[in-house]
Design a protein around this motif. Structure first.
Motif, PDB file in Angstrom:
ATOM      1  N   GLY A 156       0.790  -1.220   0.000  1.00  0.00           N
ATOM      2  CA  GLY A 156       0.000   0.000   0.000  1.00  0.00           C
ATOM      3  C   GLY A 156       0.822   1.270   0.000  1.00  0.00           C
ATOM      4  N   LYS A 157       0.225   2.339  -0.531  1.00  0.00           N
ATOM      5  CA  LYS A 157       0.900   3.635  -0.588  1.00  0.00           C
ATOM      6  C   LYS A 157       1.222   4.154   0.809  1.00  0.00           C
ATOM      7  N   ALA A 158       0.324   3.921   1.758  1.00  0.00           N
ATOM      8  CA  ALA A 158       0.567   4.398   3.120  1.00  0.00           C
ATOM      9  C   ALA A 158       1.756   3.671   3.747  1.00  0.00           C
ATOM     10  N   THR A 159       1.871   2.382   3.495  1.00  0.00           N
ATOM     11  CA  THR A 159       3.003   1.610   4.007  1.00  0.00           C
ATOM     12  C   THR A 159       4.302   2.120   3.408  1.00  0.00           C
ATOM     13  N   VAL A 160       4.302   2.377   2.109  1.00  0.00           N
ATOM     14  CA  VAL A 160       5.494   2.931   1.460  1.00  0.00           C
ATOM     15  C   VAL A 160       5.790   4.311   2.043  1.00  0.00           C
ATOM     16  N   GLY A 161       4.763   5.102   2.269  1.00  0.00           N
ATOM     17  CA  GLY A 161       4.956   6.436   2.839  1.00  0.00           C
ATOM     18  C   GLY A 161       5.625   6.379   4.202  1.00  0.00           C
ATOM     19  N   GLN A 162       5.208   5.438   5.041  1.00  0.00           N
ATOM     20  CA  GLN A 162       5.831   5.286   6.365  1.00  0.00           C
ATOM     21  C   GLN A 162       7.288   4.861   6.235  1.00  0.00           C
ATOM     22  N   THR A 163       7.547   3.951   5.309  1.00  0.00           N
ATOM     23  CA  THR A 163       8.916   3.485   5.089  1.00  0.00           C
ATOM     24  C   THR A 163       9.788   4.626   4.566  1.00  0.00           C
ATOM     25  N   LEU A 164       9.251   5.412   3.634  1.00  0.00           N
ATOM     26  CA  LEU A 164      10.007   6.549   3.103  1.00  0.00           C
ATOM     27  C   LEU A 164      10.303   7.583   4.183  1.00  0.00           C
ATOM     28  N   ALA A 165       9.351   7.797   5.075  1.00  0.00           N
ATOM     29  CA  ALA A 165       9.576   8.754   6.168  1.00  0.00           C
ATOM     30  C   ALA A 165      10.751   8.300   7.033  1.00  0.00           C
ATOM     31  N   ARG A 166      10.824   7.002   7.329  1.00  0.00           N
ATOM     32  CA  ARG A 166      11.944   6.482   8.119  1.00  0.00           C
ATOM     33  C   ARG A 166      13.264   6.623   7.354  1.00  0.00           C
ATOM     34  N   LEU A 167      13.219   6.307   6.061  1.00  0.00           N
ATOM     35  CA  LEU A 167      14.423   6.422   5.246  1.00  0.00           C
ATOM     36  C   LEU A 167      14.882   7.875   5.116  1.00  0.00           C
ATOM     37  N   GLU A 168      13.928   8.798   5.044  1.00  0.00           N
ATOM     38  CA  GLU A 168      14.275  10.227   5.007  1.00  0.00           C
ATOM     39  C   GLU A 168      14.937  10.653   6.316  1.00  0.00           C
ATOM     40  N   ARG A 169      14.353  10.237   7.440  1.00  0.00           N
ATOM     41  CA  ARG A 169      14.939  10.587   8.739  1.00  0.00           C
ATOM     42  C   ARG A 169      16.361  10.032   8.878  1.00  0.00           C
ATOM     43  N   ALA A 170      16.605   8.884   8.246  1.00  0.00           N
ATOM     44  CA  ALA A 170      17.942   8.273   8.283  1.00  0.00           C
ATOM     45  C   ALA A 170      18.897   8.915   7.276  1.00  0.00           C
ATOM     46  N   GLY A 171      18.389   9.821   6.449  1.00  0.00           N
ATOM     47  CA  GLY A 171      19.225  10.496   5.472  1.00  0.00           C
ATOM     48  C   GLY A 171      19.581   9.647   4.266  1.00  0.00           C
ATOM     49  N   VAL A 172      18.741   8.662   3.957  1.00  0.00           N
ATOM     50  CA  VAL A 172      19.022   7.704   2.884  1.00  0.00           C
ATOM     51  C   VAL A 172      18.303   8.074   1.592  1.00  0.00           C
ATOM     52  N   VAL A 173      17.135   8.694   1.711  1.00  0.00           N
ATOM     53  CA  VAL A 173      16.382   9.163   0.545  1.00  0.00           C
ATOM     54  C   VAL A 173      15.900  10.578   0.809  1.00  0.00           C
ATOM     55  N   GLU A 174      15.499  11.231  -0.278  1.00  0.00           N
ATOM     56  CA  GLU A 174      14.830  12.523  -0.140  1.00  0.00           C
ATOM     57  C   GLU A 174      13.718  12.589  -1.183  1.00  0.00           C
ATOM     58  N   ARG A 175      12.659  13.268  -0.801  1.00  0.00           N
ATOM     59  CA  ARG A 175      11.533  13.458  -1.713  1.00  0.00           C
ATOM     60  C   ARG A 175      11.611  14.876  -2.253  1.00  0.00           C
ATOM     61  N   ARG A 176      11.453  14.979  -3.585  1.00  0.00           N
ATOM     62  CA  ARG A 176      11.517  16.292  -4.239  1.00  0.00           C
ATOM     63  C   ARG A 176      10.335  16.446  -5.189  1.00  0.00           C
ATOM     64  N   ARG A 177       9.763  17.636  -5.176  1.00  0.00           N
ATOM     65  CA  ARG A 177       8.703  17.962  -6.128  1.00  0.00           C
ATOM     66  C   ARG A 177       9.337  18.183  -7.501  1.00  0.00           C
ATOM     67  N   THR A 178       8.631  17.775  -8.535  1.00  0.00           N
ATOM     68  CA  THR A 178       9.154  17.981  -9.892  1.00  0.00           C
ATOM     69  C   THR A 178       8.904  19.416 -10.321  1.00  0.00           C
ATOM     70  N   GLN A 179       9.757  19.905 -11.185  1.00  0.00           N
ATOM     71  CA  GLN A 179       9.601  21.263 -11.702  1.00  0.00           C
ATOM     72  C   GLN A 179       8.403  21.344 -12.644  1.00  0.00           C
TER      73      GLN A 179
END
Length: 158
Positions: free
Chosen positions: A67-90
């Motif tokens: 699910g998208k929510a599960t991925v969202g939670q995982t991404l939030a943890r990965l962001e806090r760990a400095g492993v990924v970042e989310r960026r808006r497209t131009q």
């Protein structure tokens, strides 16, 4: 006929054995990557990004079949760990793409080595032919049964 003689022994059932195999391999993989600070579910997200960066959260959910929510939670943890970042497209500021950071790129080798080592162990213990056959059978079963158990699927309501 006695009900106990017709009722299948649960430990010999496909569901029990599949769950046991998943637990055994998951625990082994967790031990192999314990020094990385990354959980197995996070490693799967990173794996998709290593080969297809950048991806949207929706694309990650689709590719990982969760699910998208599960991925969202995982991404939030990965962001806090400095492993990924989310960026808006131009091109469209509503679209957010997930990118690896340098730290995320550096995790590729140790996590890939853990996966390779686990596969080698499975092939040694089971034999390469049996390991390949079991993998193919599990892929087939998951494809056939993916929609058969809707209550077990991680679905996000829009």
């Amino acid at each position: 006929m006695d009900a106990d003689t017709t009722f299948p022994q649960f430990k010999e059932s496909l569901a029990y054995q599949a769950q046991l195999l998943a637990r055994l391999t998951q625990n082994d993989y967790m031990a192999r990557i314990s020094g990385s600070g990354i959980a197995p579910a996070q490693a799967y997200v990173l794996g998709e990004l290593w080969f297809n960066e950048p991806l949207s959260q929706v694309d990650l959910a689709r590719r990982l079949e969760i699910g998208k929510a599960t991925v969202g939670q995982t991404l939030a943890r990965l962001e806090r760990a400095g492993v990924v970042e989310r960026r808006r497209t131009q091109a469209d500021r509503r679209v957010v793409m997930v990118h690896l950071t340098e730290k995320g790129r550096q995790l590729r080798r140790p996590l890939a080595d853990a996966t390779t080592d686990q596969i080698a162990l499975l092939e040694t213990r089971l034999g390469k032919k049996r390991a390949d056959e079991l993998t193919a059978l599990l892929v087939y079963a998951n494809q056939q049964l993916g929609n058969a158990y809707p209550s077990a699927v991680d679905i996000d309501e829009d």
